[in-house]
Design an enzyme around this catalytic site. Sequence first.
Site, short mmCIF file in Angstrom:
data_model
loop_
_atom_site.label_atom_id
_atom_site.label_comp_id
_atom_site.label_asym_id
_atom_site.label_seq_id
_atom_site.Cartn_x
_atom_site.Cartn_y
_atom_site.Cartn_z
N HIS A 261 51.30 24.16 32.31
CA HIS A 261 51.83 23.97 31.33
C HIS A 261 52.21 22.54 31.33
O HIS A 261 52.26 21.75 32.23
CB HIS A 261 53.34 24.58 31.26
N ASP A 312 52.92 33.09 28.10
CA ASP A 312 51.78 34.01 27.50
C ASP A 312 51.34 35.17 28.85
O ASP A 312 50.81 36.19 28.30
CB ASP A 312 50.54 33.22 27.09
N1 COA Z 1 44.23 27.59 35.89
C1 COA Z 1 43.46 26.74 36.77
N2 COA Z 1 43.55 25.38 36.80
C2 COA Z 1 44.51 24.97 35.86
C3 COA Z 1 45.14 25.43 34.91
C4 COA Z 1 44.98 26.90 34.86
N3 COA Z 1 45.46 27.92 34.02
N4 COA Z 1 46.08 24.71 34.09
C5 COA Z 1 45.92 23.46 34.72
N5 COA Z 1 44.96 23.52 35.62
C6 COA Z 1 44.56 22.34 36.44
C7 COA Z 1 43.20 21.86 35.64
O1 COA Z 1 42.16 22.31 36.06
C8 COA Z 1 43.39 20.30 36.31
O2 COA Z 1 43.23 20.16 37.45
P1 COA Z 1 42.28 18.67 37.80
O3 COA Z 1 43.28 17.63 37.67
O4 COA Z 1 41.63 18.96 38.94
O5 COA Z 1 41.23 18.74 36.77
C9 COA Z 1 45.00 20.54 36.14
O6 COA Z 1 45.68 21.56 36.55
C10 COA Z 1 45.84 19.67 35.07
O7 COA Z 1 45.24 20.53 34.06
P2 COA Z 1 45.18 20.12 32.18
O8 COA Z 1 44.25 21.10 31.46
O9 COA Z 1 44.81 18.62 32.42
O10 COA Z 1 46.65 20.25 32.08
P3 COA Z 1 47.27 19.93 30.50
O11 COA Z 1 48.69 19.58 30.62
O12 COA Z 1 46.43 19.28 29.81
O13 COA Z 1 47.01 21.56 29.98
C11 COA Z 1 47.54 23.87 29.45
C12 COA Z 1 48.07 22.42 29.98
C13 COA Z 1 48.48 24.77 29.25
C14 COA Z 1 46.50 23.67 28.21
C15 COA Z 1 46.73 24.37 30.82
O14 COA Z 1 47.60 24.24 32.01
C16 COA Z 1 45.61 25.44 30.33
O15 COA Z 1 44.63 25.38 29.87
N6 COA Z 1 46.56 27.02 30.98
C17 COA Z 1 45.56 27.77 30.51
C18 COA Z 1 45.81 28.28 29.13
C19 COA Z 1 47.30 28.76 28.81
O16 COA Z 1 47.74 29.61 29.50
N7 COA Z 1 47.62 28.29 27.64
C20 COA Z 1 49.17 28.65 27.26
C21 COA Z 1 49.91 27.53 27.36
S1 COA Z 1 51.71 27.94 27.05
#
Ligand code: COA
Length: 369
Positions: A261, A312
Amino acid sequence: MKEVCVGSKGLDGIVVGDTALSLVDGQKGILIYCGYNIDQLASKNFTEICHLFLYGHLPNKDEEENLKIALGQRYTLPKDVVSFLERQSKKDHPMGTLRTAVSMLSGFRSEPDLNSHEELVECAIDLIAKTGTIVSAISRIRSSKEPLSPDANLSFADNFLYMSTGEIPEKKMMRAFDTALILHMDHGFNASTFTARVVTSSLSDMISAVTAAIGSLKGPLHGGANTAVMKMLKEIGSVENVEAWLSNTLTEKKKVMGFGHRVYKVLDPRAKHLKRMSQEWGEIAKEKKWFQISEKLEKLMLEKKGLNANVDFYSASTYYTMGIEPEMYTPIFAVARMVGWTAHVIEQLKDNRIMRPSANYIGPIGKML
Ligand code: COA
């Protein structure tokens, strides 16, 4: 000349406005709706919390009854919208159908005066009521059943379940559904809510704002994650397979849906309620497998990646054991979030300035033709 500051990618940590609607405390894992901790509100009903967002306070019995009646009077959809749903629901992604159906509503009502709080609240109630009817109709048409007429005597969550299943659900189901909807109603300046506020900031109308918000919620990084979680749980298939599946997924650097998140650095406070519900519904449905797979995955994700489950994650197994088709999880999220979106539109209009951030231009300058 104004100082130019290069912002953060994805607006990470950027404060873009004030809100009195919800506070997301990512360090402590606390979610507040209009002053109340979500833990206090989870056992209330949809109408009460809808009233809290639209009128700023929890209702007394009369106020709750009046809002229930106002919603009930607005459940019925224009015939053209029903015909559209009948044509489209099996062809398109349910969020696409929902987005177009909500947008169509503007052809059947007048636009509220943006300076009239009363008219804006009336439009919000209309959209909330009709979104429930649209989503239940999409769900029925997708499974080759006739959409049902709403029952205005039923409260919002009860009517939604009735229109979706054709039966008056038992009390336990109705109250669980109220809780699930309440937990999804609002969450600060998340992507879809921010989208609604950006559209509103140009003094566009409420239906345009929530139509755009539905488009944002659809994506798998936002509301679309709950459907993706169920797909993932099915792919894993058994508790024994969780460890190997996760190891492969992380080696391939794929994201695990339902984890991580932007704001929460600890457990999402909504996830703990949904985890309890997932366990309870697994026991009721005598199908504990999905909860057990989820629980093991949650434990391993925390150990291996330090990432917690988000809203979720456990909503997927909860809805699945309630008998709801996975493609409908995100539209159900939209039914709940319509309350938050419309409340944010009204709040944005109280102290509006058009949203117009700057971009960091990285292209060339001075190219010659
Ligand atoms: N699974 C595996 N790795 C994850 C992850 C996940 N669900 N969520 C974050 N990470 C990792 C990323 O790969 C990244 O690693 P890196 O720095 O080595 O590249 C790091 O954690 C930061 O992730 P990032 O996507 O840049 O964070 P964000 O703040 O931009 O995105 C979300 C937040 C929620 C979009 C992201 O955690 C995600 O895509 N989660 C899965 C989708 C989800 O469940 N969405 C519902 C949100 S309520």
